[in-house]
Structure formats: C-alpha cells, structure tokens
Scaffold this motif. Structure first.
Motif, PDB file in Angstrom:
ATOM      1  N   LYS A 162       0.827  -1.204   0.000  1.00 14.11           N
ATOM      2  CA  LYS A 162       0.000   0.000   0.000  1.00 14.11           C
ATOM      3  C   LYS A 162       0.863   1.256   0.000  1.00 14.11           C
ATOM      4  O   LYS A 162       0.529   2.246  -0.642  1.00 14.11           O
ATOM      5  CB  LYS A 162      -0.911   0.010   1.238  1.00 14.11           C
ATOM      6  N   SER A 165       2.225   3.369  -2.980  1.00 12.31           N
ATOM      7  CA  SER A 165       1.431   4.433  -3.608  1.00 12.31           C
ATOM      8  C   SER A 165       2.061   5.803  -3.361  1.00 12.31           C
ATOM      9  O   SER A 165       1.794   6.750  -4.096  1.00 12.31           O
ATOM     10  CB  SER A 165       0.004   4.411  -3.064  1.00 12.31           C
ATOM     11  N   ILE A 176       0.439   4.945 -10.009  1.00 14.98           N
ATOM     12  CA  ILE A 176      -0.400   6.148  -9.881  1.00 14.98           C
ATOM     13  C   ILE A 176       0.172   7.286 -10.726  1.00 14.98           C
ATOM     14  O   ILE A 176      -0.565   8.028 -11.387  1.00 14.98           O
ATOM     15  CB  ILE A 176      -0.527   6.579  -8.405  1.00 14.98           C
ATOM     16  N   PHE A 195     -11.968   9.093 -13.469  1.00 10.92           N
ATOM     17  CA  PHE A 195     -12.780   8.184 -12.666  1.00 10.92           C
ATOM     18  C   PHE A 195     -12.360   6.738 -12.900  1.00 10.92           C
ATOM     19  O   PHE A 195     -12.167   5.966 -11.965  1.00 10.92           O
ATOM     20  CB  PHE A 195     -14.248   8.383 -13.073  1.00 10.92           C
ATOM     21  N   TYR A 198      -8.317   6.056 -11.844  1.00  9.48           N
ATOM     22  CA  TYR A 198      -8.104   5.913 -10.404  1.00  9.48           C
ATOM     23  C   TYR A 198      -8.926   4.750  -9.836  1.00  9.48           C
ATOM     24  O   TYR A 198      -8.481   4.046  -8.921  1.00  9.48           O
ATOM     25  CB  TYR A 198      -8.416   7.221  -9.667  1.00  9.48           C
ATOM     26  N   GLY A 199     -10.115   4.564 -10.373  1.00  9.00           N
ATOM     27  CA  GLY A 199     -10.928   3.421  -9.944  1.00  9.00           C
ATOM     28  C   GLY A 199     -10.213   2.101 -10.217  1.00  9.00           C
ATOM     29  O   GLY A 199     -10.173   1.202  -9.374  1.00  9.00           O
ATOM     30  N   ILE A 201      -6.955   1.647 -10.565  1.00 11.46           N
ATOM     31  CA  ILE A 201      -5.781   1.507  -9.685  1.00 11.46           C
ATOM     32  C   ILE A 201      -6.220   1.098  -8.271  1.00 11.46           C
ATOM     33  O   ILE A 201      -5.586   0.265  -7.619  1.00 11.46           O
ATOM     34  CB  ILE A 201      -4.964   2.818  -9.654  1.00 11.46           C
ATOM     35  N   PHE A 202      -7.324   1.671  -7.819  1.00  9.34           N
ATOM     36  CA  PHE A 202      -7.915   1.303  -6.525  1.00  9.34           C
ATOM     37  C   PHE A 202      -8.152  -0.209  -6.476  1.00  9.34           C
ATOM     38  O   PHE A 202      -7.762  -0.894  -5.536  1.00  9.34           O
ATOM     39  CB  PHE A 202      -9.241   2.067  -6.382  1.00  9.34           C
ATOM     40  N   TYR A 205      -4.822  -2.305  -6.383  1.00  6.43           N
ATOM     41  CA  TYR A 205      -4.254  -2.422  -5.040  1.00  6.43           C
ATOM     42  C   TYR A 205      -5.041  -3.435  -4.206  1.00  6.43           C
ATOM     43  O   TYR A 205      -4.473  -4.231  -3.463  1.00  6.43           O
ATOM     44  CB  TYR A 205      -4.234  -1.058  -4.336  1.00  6.43           C
ATOM     45  N   PHE A 206      -6.358  -3.390  -4.338  1.00  3.90           N
ATOM     46  CA  PHE A 206      -7.186  -4.328  -3.577  1.00  3.90           C
ATOM     47  C   PHE A 206      -6.866  -5.767  -3.971  1.00  3.90           C
ATOM     48  O   PHE A 206      -6.726  -6.643  -3.119  1.00  3.90           O
ATOM     49  CB  PHE A 206      -8.669  -4.020  -3.806  1.00  3.90           C
ATOM     50  N   ASP A 209      -3.574  -6.755  -2.360  1.00  2.98           N
ATOM     51  CA  ASP A 209      -3.502  -6.810  -0.905  1.00  2.98           C
ATOM     52  C   ASP A 209      -4.497  -7.764  -0.254  1.00  2.98           C
ATOM     53  O   ASP A 209      -4.196  -8.367   0.770  1.00  2.98           O
ATOM     54  CB  ASP A 209      -3.725  -5.406  -0.328  1.00  2.98           C
ATOM     55  N   TYR A 210      -5.674  -7.872  -0.840  1.00  5.63           N
ATOM     56  CA  TYR A 210      -6.721  -8.642  -0.165  1.00  5.63           C
ATOM     57  C   TYR A 210      -6.336 -10.105   0.086  1.00  5.63           C
ATOM     58  O   TYR A 210      -6.507 -10.597   1.209  1.00  5.63           O
ATOM     59  CB  TYR A 210      -8.048  -8.535  -0.928  1.00  5.63           C
TER      60      TYR A 210
ATOM     61  N   ASN C  62      -7.577  -2.656   2.597  1.00  4.02           N
ATOM     62  CA  ASN C  62      -6.664  -3.198   1.599  1.00  4.02           C
ATOM     63  C   ASN C  62      -6.374  -2.268   0.432  1.00  4.02           C
ATOM     64  O   ASN C  62      -5.942  -2.716  -0.628  1.00  4.02           O
ATOM     65  CB  ASN C  62      -7.191  -4.545   1.091  1.00  4.02           C
ATOM     66  N   THR C  63      -6.647  -0.978   0.618  1.00  6.48           N
ATOM     67  CA  THR C  63      -6.284  -0.007  -0.421  1.00  6.48           C
ATOM     68  C   THR C  63      -5.588   1.172   0.254  1.00  6.48           C
ATOM     69  O   THR C  63      -5.866   1.478   1.402  1.00  6.48           O
ATOM     70  CB  THR C  63      -7.533   0.503  -1.173  1.00  6.48           C
ATOM     71  N   PRO C  64      -4.656   1.835  -0.477  1.00  5.71           N
ATOM     72  CA  PRO C  64      -3.907   2.923   0.152  1.00  5.71           C
ATOM     73  C   PRO C  64      -4.746   4.195   0.295  1.00  5.71           C
ATOM     74  O   PRO C  64      -5.610   4.464  -0.549  1.00  5.71           O
ATOM     75  CB  PRO C  64      -2.760   3.179  -0.831  1.00  5.71           C
ATOM     76  N   LEU C  66      -3.758   7.161  -0.211  1.00  3.38           N
ATOM     77  CA  LEU C  66      -3.486   8.095  -1.296  1.00  3.38           C
ATOM     78  C   LEU C  66      -4.449   7.917  -2.464  1.00  3.38           C
ATOM     79  O   LEU C  66      -5.002   8.890  -2.984  1.00  3.38           O
ATOM     80  CB  LEU C  66      -2.041   7.923  -1.791  1.00  3.38           C
ATOM     81  N   ILE C  67      -4.695   6.665  -2.842  1.00  2.00           N
ATOM     82  CA  ILE C  67      -5.593   6.456  -3.987  1.00  2.00           C
ATOM     83  C   ILE C  67      -7.052   6.739  -3.563  1.00  2.00           C
ATOM     84  O   ILE C  67      -7.845   7.242  -4.356  1.00  2.00           O
ATOM     85  CB  ILE C  67      -5.392   5.047  -4.612  1.00  2.00           C
ATOM     86  N   PHE C  71      -9.186   9.555  -5.544  1.00  2.00           N
ATOM     87  CA  PHE C  71     -10.513   9.220  -6.057  1.00  2.00           C
ATOM     88  C   PHE C  71     -11.530  10.262  -5.597  1.00  2.00           C
ATOM     89  O   PHE C  71     -12.315  10.776  -6.387  1.00  2.00           O
ATOM     90  CB  PHE C  71     -10.892   7.814  -5.586  1.00  2.00           C
ATOM     91  N   ALA C  75     -11.654  12.295  -8.884  1.00  2.00           N
ATOM     92  CA  ALA C  75     -12.625  11.521  -9.670  1.00  2.00           C
ATOM     93  C   ALA C  75     -14.074  11.849  -9.299  1.00  2.00           C
ATOM     94  O   ALA C  75     -14.941  11.871 -10.162  1.00  2.00           O
ATOM     95  CB  ALA C  75     -12.364  10.027  -9.506  1.00  2.00           C
TER      96      ALA C  75
END
Lengths: 224, 246, 219
Positions: A162, A165, A176, A195, A198-199, A201-202, A205-206, A209-210, C62-64, C66-67, C71, C75
């Motif tokens: 994380k 980032s 990013i 939208f 970034y969506g 990239i979100f 990461y999930f 990491d998940y 589970n997400t940073p 920053l993002i 968003f 966004a």
C-alpha cells in the motif's frame, strides 16, 4: 460520452503502461521486504541480547520509524542522501532504501516479541543439549518464533505494498504516476477518464492486498 | 423411590465424522450424586457440557422432570437457570468484583430483587469462607478462592442440579481439599443433585452415589459408587482404577 | 543547520501543526464511531448490513489512503460530487480509519475466550446479556492495543494530505522547501513537529492500555 470513459484504460498502450507502473511498485516492495526482513530479524535477535547499549540503540532506531511518517521518510532520503552524503541513486533505489530501513525497524519489534514468547524452558532445553547461542537461535528459537510472527509479517507486506502508492511524491514511475500522465494526456478525449483510471488503480491495489491479508487472518484464526 | 430429575436417552454426538458420544442412556434422581469417570478423552466433559446445552447433539433426547427438552438456544437459556455449572478454569468475569460476579445472573437474568440476592450471596460466601472478599476482583484471589466464588456464583441462581467439570484440576494440591469439602457439604447438608466429572478418585469414592464409567464416548458401566470402587464390573474399569493408583 | 531559518519558519509551522492536530482529532473520533458501528453490525450479524460492512472493511483496509484521496478529490467531481481538499481528507481518513478500527474491535470481541462465553451461558444469559456483560467489556479491553496502533497510524497518515494540497505539517514544510531551498532545516523541523505530537500520545496510550488491561483482566 461518459460511459465510454472506461475505454481510456485500453486506448493506445495505456494498459501496458499501467501494468509496467504496477510492476515498478511490486519489485520495489519485494526488494525492500527481502532486505528489511533479513535486517529486521538480525535486529530483533540483537534486541534480546544482554547488552543494554545495543538494546537502547535499536530501540531508538525503532522509535524513530514509529514517529516519522513514511511520506516524510521518503523526503528525508530524497533530499538528504544527495546533499549530505553525495549519493545519487535513482529515485526507485532511494525508495528501496527508505522502505527497507522502515521494514527492518517494524520487523525487529515483531521478531523480538515472538522470541520472547517462546517459553523459557525451550531455551534451557536447547542449552542443556550443548547448543551454542547461534545454534540455539538458528534451530530452536527462530523457527518457533517464525510461526508466531508469520501473520504480522504478511500484514507488514500488505502495508509495504500500500505504501508504494506514496512513491509518486519522489517521482518514481509507479502505477499512480503513470495513471496521472494518462489522465492528463487524454483529458480532451476522455473527460471521465480520471474516474476510470483511479478506480482501476484502486481495484489493482485491492487485488494485490486482499489475498495477503485474508491469508494472514486465516493463519491467525487457526493458531487460536 | 425418589423423583427423577434428568433422563438421557440414546444420545449420540458427532464432531464431523467422528462420534464422540455413543448411545448414552442414564437417569438422575433428586438428591443423587452421579460421578463421571474414565480416561482423558473419554467424553466425560463433552457429556457434561451437553447437559447444559453448551454442546448440541445429533440424536437422542434429554428429559428434565420428565419433559423432553426441545434442543434450541431459547429453551436451553431458560433451563440453564435450573442447571448450574462450574468449570475447571473458574471463569469468573475478570472485569467484575466477586459480589458483581455473583449478582449478575440472579439480578439481570432472573430479575430477582438485588437486596435479597445480596443477602443470600453474603450467606453463601460466608459458607465458603469468602465473606471478606465481596469487593475483591478475581485477580486478587488464589485459584482455590476463585473456584469457591465460582461455585457460589452458580448456587446463587438456586439451581436444581449442579454440574462440576473437573473443578479441582487446575488447583494447587493444598487448595483441592477445601473445594472438595464444599461440594461434599453441598450434598450432605442440602442434598443437592449433582453430576461431577473428576480425576480425583478419593473424592469420587467418598461422594458418588452412582458412577458412570466412560471410554471412547461409550458408557461401559453404570454402577453404584461403593460397588464400583470395591468391585467394578468390567475389566477396563478395573484396569483404570489400578492405573489411577490412589 | 541555520537557526535563524528555523526561528523564522516557526509561525508558519505552528499553523500547519494546528491543522494536523485538528484533522487527526476529527479523523480519529470519526474512525472510532464508524469502527464501533461496523463491528457491532458484524457482531450481531445483521443481515445485508453485515455483508455490506464486511465488504467496506476489506476495501478500506486493503487499499492505500493516497488512492482513496485521489478518487475523492479528482474523480468524484466528474460524477458531480465536489468537495474541498479538507473535506476529502477527512472523509478519506475516516473511510480508511473506520475499516481499521472495525477490524480491531472485531478482533477484540473474537478474542474473548470460549470458556468465558460458556460460563456466561451457563448462568442462563441471553445473547444480548452475554454481549453486554461479557463480550463487549472484555472485547473492548482486548482491542486497546489495536486502538492505540490505529490512532498513531492515523495521525501519521495525515501527512499524505500534503498530496492534495491541504496545508498541514508536511505540506507546509514542502512549501517552505520549494520557496527557500532549505531542506535540512525544514525537514528537521518537520520530524521534530511529529515527535512533539506523537511521543506524548504514544506514552499516554501505552499507559492507558495498561490501565484498561489491568482493570479488565488484572494482569
């Protein structure tokens, strides 16, 4: 136009560029983790040593990283390394240095805690068999501690991922940063691109990491 | 012939594919002390926990005062007020004082008058020589003292049956006698109906009206206490008694 | 290191310091509220809501940050939701922190031993009574270490607000560096400022953690 925004991900070689950026994040995380875990194990073992001065120094090292936010840490390395030590590494390697030092600090405390929770009788049993100090750690204490520290270690890995980032602030070409460039370059054609990028990239990461944090949780539950 | 309080009929229990209780049948009369004996892992504690609804069972039935228990959480929750249980690990609530531990269930679960219960609790505490510790927290007590309080906590609900699950197993040897005497006294003076799981054979011999001897989840013997210790029916029970060497 | 430079920058730093404190405080309180609600929903397994909560907790953890902030800040306006940088920062921090706090509290509830629960059941308690008298008091005490770690973590995460130009401590330092090229002095001040905030808080929370643990479990 709005619903066509998702196409920004696949226009030109955007997708490939994002993946290359992601790869940059991943290898920096992986290399930092490997170095940090090794150094952290050594520091953790040393923190159970009898030398008060050594314990104090390592404790101060840990507390420094506890207090300084990672953003600040990255700037420290970025500004101070070239200025004070005349070291001119690429931003990626500076990031590896910063992350590895941070991981070493955090992991040293995890290792120390795990070592101390191995029962005293195990240490005595090892010594009674005539093991040397190094052998005692190598064959008895560290393997037992490893089991206890595994979930914390995996969680640390998710945090490092994380934290990659943040690399955009020292201009590493990570996912990013690449995303920002794509958004700016395609702003005319895809006004809603921001939208989707970034969506996406979100979600990336999930996806990274998940599974790791789910794994850590399942180990913890099993150990109970 | 005294009144039957509890009856267990063809009880079977499984953990996954593994059957932990096989066809358990017995009954318990008012005032009777039933002792469950057997090697570790024989299913004694599981059986006891089943009788308090802490474990569910696949088939078979448990009757309380001749009435079949409908095995759902609600029924058990109500029934537990009549069947008290004391555990090996005492399990006092660490965040509450001794008195608060005792008052909790009678006041909050049974909605009884707090002042009345308090008076009763003080008498019970005095009976186990713990009257000076009402305001103490569990952390300030020794193992033996905690277990006395745990017994009082269960008794304060005025149960009809008491279940004791290896209550002296984690105590220091010098504490064991005191706690056992309380249980003996409960039987002699109050004629409390009890089921006891123990590994202390001296204690079992002294207190048991009836012994259930279990192995691998099966009842091998259901014998009057005196007879079991003098002349057990099965060879397994004989070997078990010899191995206990008391 | 030039002390005049440091002295002259003090008033500007003080402002950033104050903003960091405020944003942290709001973020922490908000996160605790969200975390408590989410963990209660999960504990009582409220249908639908608990599935949504689980999804939220996993996404948040589970997400940073920053993002999450990018968003919210870049966004969301595209779909017509425009918020100031400060509001984005707080919303993002609470989204992240709430998930961490929920996980911490749930961990505490799950840490209450099976034998304590058996013992409560054996006294005839209903599920509600069990939760109120056994699981929650002990569970909150058990989750204190996680609470402490999360509070410290959230304060440090406010440094990420600098990327969306909220003038908190880190942003202040970067601005000064950009204007006067005095990175040693300003970075030194920045580290000291975080130390001034965090050291007392770490000491206080460690002390509190011990008190709560002793109050609940006596060890």
């Amino acid at each position: 136009m709005a619903h066509s925004g998702i196409n920004i991900l696949f226009a030109g070689n955007n997708f490939g560029r994002l993946m290359a950026g992601l790869w940059n994040s991943i290898w920096i995380a992986a290399v930092s983790l490997v170095i940090g875990l090794i150094v952290g194990t050594i520091f953790g073992v040393l923190r159970t040593s009898n030398s008060k001065i050594l314990r104090l120094i390592l404790r101060l090292y840990l507390e420094f990283f506890r207090i300084v936010p990672t953003v600040v840490l990255l700037y420290l390395v970025y500004y101070i390394l070239p200025e004070l030590f005349h070291i001119n590494w690429s931003a990626s390697w500076m990031a590896v240095l910063a992350f590895a030092m941070w991981v070493a600090a955090e992991f040293s405390d995890i290792v120390r805690g795990a070592l101390q929770s191995v029962p005293e009788s195990q240490r005595e049993a090892g010594l009674a068999l005539g093991l040397s100090k190094v052998q005692l750690f190598r064959y008895v204490l560290i393997p037992q501690a490893f089991k206890l520290e595994l979930p914390a270690m995996i969680n640390l890995a998710t945090r490092v991922i994380k934290t990659t980032s943040l690399l955009l602030i020292i201009s590493v070409m990570e996912v990013i940063n690449v995303g920002q460039q794509i958004i700016e370059a395609n702003n005319q054609q895809y006004p809603t691109g921001v939208f989707w990028v970034y969506g996406f990239i979100f979600i990336l990461y999930f996806v990274l990491d998940y599974p790791l944090s789910a794994w850590a949780k399942s180990i913890t539950n099993k150990q109970k | 012939m005294s009144e039957e309080i509890l009856k267990v009929e063809n009880l079977n229990k499984y953990y996954g594919d593994w059957q932990v209780l096989h066809d358990i049948n017995f009954d318990l009369k008012k005032g009777e002390v039933l002792t469950l004996l057997g090697p570790s892992g024989s299913g004694k504690s599981t059986l006891l926990r089943t009788l308090n609804g802490l474990e569910d069972y696949k088939d078979g039935a448990i009757y309380f005062h001749g009435k079949k228990i409908d095995p759902n959480p609600k029924t058990w929750q109500a029934l537990r007020q009549k069947i008290g249980m004391v555990f090996q690990s005492y399990d006092l609530f660490p965040n509450l004082t001794v008195m608060e531990n005792i008052l909790l269930a009678p006041v909050k679960v049974q909605h009884r008058n707090e002042a009345d219960v308090k008076k009763e609790a003080q008498e019970l505490l005095a009976r186990v020589e713990m009257q000076d510790y009402a305001k103490a927290y569990p952390r300030e007590l020794s193992g033996g003292q905690k277990q006395r309080v745990a017994i009082v906590r269960a008794l304060a609900m005025n149960p009809e049956i008491m279940l004791f699950d290896e209550i002296t197993a984690s105590l220091d040897p010098e504490m064991v006698r005191g706690v056992q005497e309380i249980v003996e006294n409960l039987s002699q003076r109050d004629h409390m109906t009890m089921i006891i799981v123990t590994h202390q054979m001296n204690f079992a011999e002294k207190i048991a009206d009836q012994v259930l001897f279990l192995e691998n989840g099966k009842i091998l013997e259901n014998t009057p206490g005196k007879e079991f210790f003098e002349k057990p029916k099965t060879k397994r029970a004989q070997e078990f008694l010899e191995s206990m060497d008391f | 290191m030039n002390w005049t430079v440091i002295q002259q920058a003090l008033p500007v730093f003080a402002k950033g310091f104050e903003l960091t404190l405020w944003l942290s405080l709001i973020g922490i309180v908000g996160s605790i509220i969200v975390g408590v609600l989410a963990s209660l929903i999960q504990y009582f397994k409220i249908p639908v809501l608990s599935q949504i909560t689980t999804a939220y907790v996993e996404l948040g953890r589970n997400t940073p940050l920053l993002i999450q902030l990018f968003f919210l800040y870049y966004a969301f306006p595209v779909i017509g939701l425009k918020m100031s940088a400060e509001v984005c920062g707080i919303v993002g921090l609470i989204f992240l922190g709430g998930a961490y706090m929920a996980e911490g509290f749930t961990g505490g509830f799950n840490g209450v031993t099976e034998s304590q629960i058996s013992s409560g059941k054996a006294l005839g308690m209903t599920n509600m009574q069990l939760a109120r008298y056994v699981v929650f008091p002990q569970g909150f005490a058990l989750s204190m270490p996680a609470l402490t770690a999360n509070i410290i973590f959230l304060i440090k995460e406010t440094s990420i607000f600098s990327v969306i130009a909220i003038p908190e401590l880190t942003n202040t330092a970067l601005d000064l560096i950009g204007m006067y090229y005095r990175s040693n002095e300003y970075l030194f001040m920045l580290v000291v400022a975080y130390a001034i905030i965090l050291i007392p808080i770490i000491l206080l929370l460690t002390w509190l953690e011990r008190r709560v643990r002793y109050g609940a479990f006596g060890d």
